[in-house]
Structures are given as C-alpha cells and as structure tokens.
Design an enzyme around this catalytic site. Structure first.
Site, short mmCIF file in Angstrom:
data_model
loop_
_atom_site.label_atom_id
_atom_site.label_comp_id
_atom_site.label_asym_id
_atom_site.label_seq_id
_atom_site.Cartn_x
_atom_site.Cartn_y
_atom_site.Cartn_z
CB CYS A 128 15.02 -19.53 35.80
SG CYS A 128 14.64 -19.96 37.51
CG HIS A 241 13.13 -15.41 38.85
ND1 HIS A 241 11.82 -15.52 39.26
CD2 HIS A 241 13.60 -16.70 38.73
CE1 HIS A 241 11.50 -16.80 39.37
NE2 HIS A 241 12.56 -17.54 39.06
#
Length: 336
Positions: A128, A241
């Site tokens: 990710c 994130h």
C-alpha cells in the site's frame, strides 16, 4: 467476466465488493472463497446473495477469468497453482510473489503494460505505501530520472486490518474513561501514540515494510539505480495513509514543471494551497480513490531536490482499487 475473490470476508475482500460494484465492473458470475471460518456464509453483491465457498486443493477455478486474492501470503503461495491452472489470472494482494522475476508488480498509472507479461498468470499488487508513492513519483521521474527518495510514512490502523481499526476505537474509548487499554493487535498502545515500527525488523534494522518500499519502487519504475530509504510509522488514524517524501533528481527541476506534471498525471489530485491551509489530510480523504498531493516545494537543502506530502486510502488505492484497476487495464488492452 467471471470473477472470484479469495479472502472475501476480510477488510480488503469487503472493499473488493464495494469497488467492483461502484466501478460497474463487468461481471457475469462472481464466486467468493474463504477459510473454514467464513465458508458457508452468504454475502450480498448487486442484489444477489452469494455463498462463500471453502478454498481447498479441490477448488475448481475453471472458467474464472480473474481472481482477486487477499488472504495472506501463505494462502496465496499454497493455492496459486489451484487458482491459475485453468488459465485464471490471479491478481494477488499479498507479498507472496511481488519480487519474483516472473511476476509483474503493477500500478496501472505507472507501468500497466507490465501486466501483459505474466508467465505464471500471476500479477502482484504492490504494498500500500509503495502504490501511493510511485503514483506521485512517476511524473517526476518522467521529467528527470530519480536518484534518491527519502520517505517517512504515517500509516493508519487500517493497514493492519479491521480488527486493528476496532482496537484503536476501543483503546480511545477506554482511555477517555480512565481504563487500561486493550493491547492485542499492536505491540503497544496506538491511541494517543506513534509506533515507529510497521512489520518486523530485518538484519539491517529496517523493517520488512521499509524494505518493501525500497525493492518494490525499483521494480515498478524499472530502475535499480533509485535509492530509497523509508521510515514507516503506525499512527492513531483509522484509515488512509500519509507520506512525507523527499526526492532527488538527476537535474534540477522547476517546481512549476513538477506541479504541471502532477496535475496532468493520472491518479493524482493536487490539493496544494498553503496560503489557504489546503493540503491533504486522512480525516477528509478516507474512502476516496486518488492519491492526493500537497505541500509541494523545492528542497532548500538540495538544488536537485523536491519534497511533497501525499495521502491515499490504504484499503482502496492501496489495495482493492489498484487490483481492480489492473483488471480494468487488462480488459481495455485486450489482456484478459
């Protein structure tokens, strides 16, 4: 298309269902696979109730065009041959095959064509943190080859799954009531704290997560010359994130040229007006698809340097969405 999801009951598996529906992905038949714990349960997709099948050595993927797998590296390794033996394309969200030379590692906005060369019918979905970084790096790299990247990540609880998100919520409530927090998913209390460790440490005192960013970035950008150094930090954010990124290029770049390249790049949304306090924040961007870029500026310590800030939803662009976009890229380029 006949589609399968392996690991359908997990956080990313659930997001696969949402993304496929929201993007109107062409599906004739959808099959869901899971462990003994989830097998037999029913899940709803486009007004249909689908029974989760038990994934086993006898599972028959004949006729399945593409399988999205997100059940962990061990499961992917064990069942890869079962999934692909009849020609199914396996788009794998785990770390099992990412660095295998005969498995392409793909972010469609950056290196979609790599997905066409898949000797084992397996395509790796990158980590990710790597995905959102390379989406932002690619337009810079096209202006001038990148020599070096320093990155500090600020990774939400969602990166450790649904139970980790639940633990953060539980800890926050417990601490607000003066109770001892439950600590199970993370090695330390995450609420009101930062944990400068994501995954386990390796011999060089980097973590596996940090080494993934090093290795995967070089593979995706087709450059063994790029030097990447990462520090990955778990932060008390539920979802999405963030990354602070410093880039050194071979030649100096005008910040106006970098901004224009990013504005025109697929998958990037610029959110960058310091005077108006406009910059990406995970609070506002969870559940969205793009990689958001802000705080773009020249690095005052390096004439060939630029620095910027990115935010992206870990479960969507960092996992399920990127995998679905790989399949969409293949469909549009006659690769499925």
């Amino acid at each position: 298309m006949n589609v399968a999801i392996v690991g359908a009951s997990g956080a990313v598996g659930q997001e696969f269902l949402r993304v496929l529906d929201q993007r109107d992905f062409p599906i004739d038949e959808l099959r869901l696979f899971g462990s003994e714990r989830s097998a037999g349960k029913t899940m709803k997709f486009r007004d249909r109730e689908i029974v989760v099948e038990l994934l086993s050595d006898d599972s028959d993927f004949n006729g399945v065009d593409v399988a999205f797998t997100s059940a962990g590296a061990g499961t992917s390794k064990r069942y890869a041959d079962v999934i692909t033996r009849h020609g199914t394309v396996m788009i794998d969200n785990s770390s099992a095959f990412r660095m295998d030379p005969d498995v392409p590692l793909v972010v469609p906005e950056v290196n979609g064509a790599d997905a066409l060369d898949r000797p084992r019918n397996i395509i790796g979905n990158p980590n990710c943190t790597t995905i959102q970084m390379v989406v932002a790096l690619a337009p810079v790299n096209r202006l001038s080859p990148i020599r070096r990247v320093h990155v500090a990540t600020y990774q939400s609880a969602s990166g450790a799954g649904a139970t980790a998100m639940a633990e953060l919520v539980e800890q926050t409530g417990q601490l607000s009531r003066g109770e001892e927090p439950t600590i199970e998913k993370f090695p330390f209390q995450l609420a009101f704290n930062l944990i400068p460790q994501v995954d386990v440490f390796v011999d060089n005192d980097y973590t596996k997560e940090e080494m993934k960013m090093f290795n995967e970035t070089r593979k995706i950008l087709h450059s063994d010359d790029i030097k990447v150094s990462a520090t990955c930090v778990r932060v008390p954010v539920l979802r999405a994130h963030s990354e602070a990124i410093w880039v050194e290029t071979e030649k100096p770049l005008a910040i106006e040229d970098v901004r224009k390249a990013m504005e025109e790049a697929e998958g990037i949304v610029m959110m960058d007006s310091p005077a108006d306090r406009e910059y990406p924040m995970p609070l506002h961007l969870q559940g969205t698809d793009p990689v958001y870029v802000g705080r773009l500026r020249k690095d005052i310590s390096d004439p060939c340097g630029i620095t910027f800030w990115t935010v992206a939803d870990q479960i969507r662009k960092g996992a399920a969405l990127n995998a679905v976009q790989i399949a969409e890229w293949l469909i549009s380029h006659n690769g499925l």
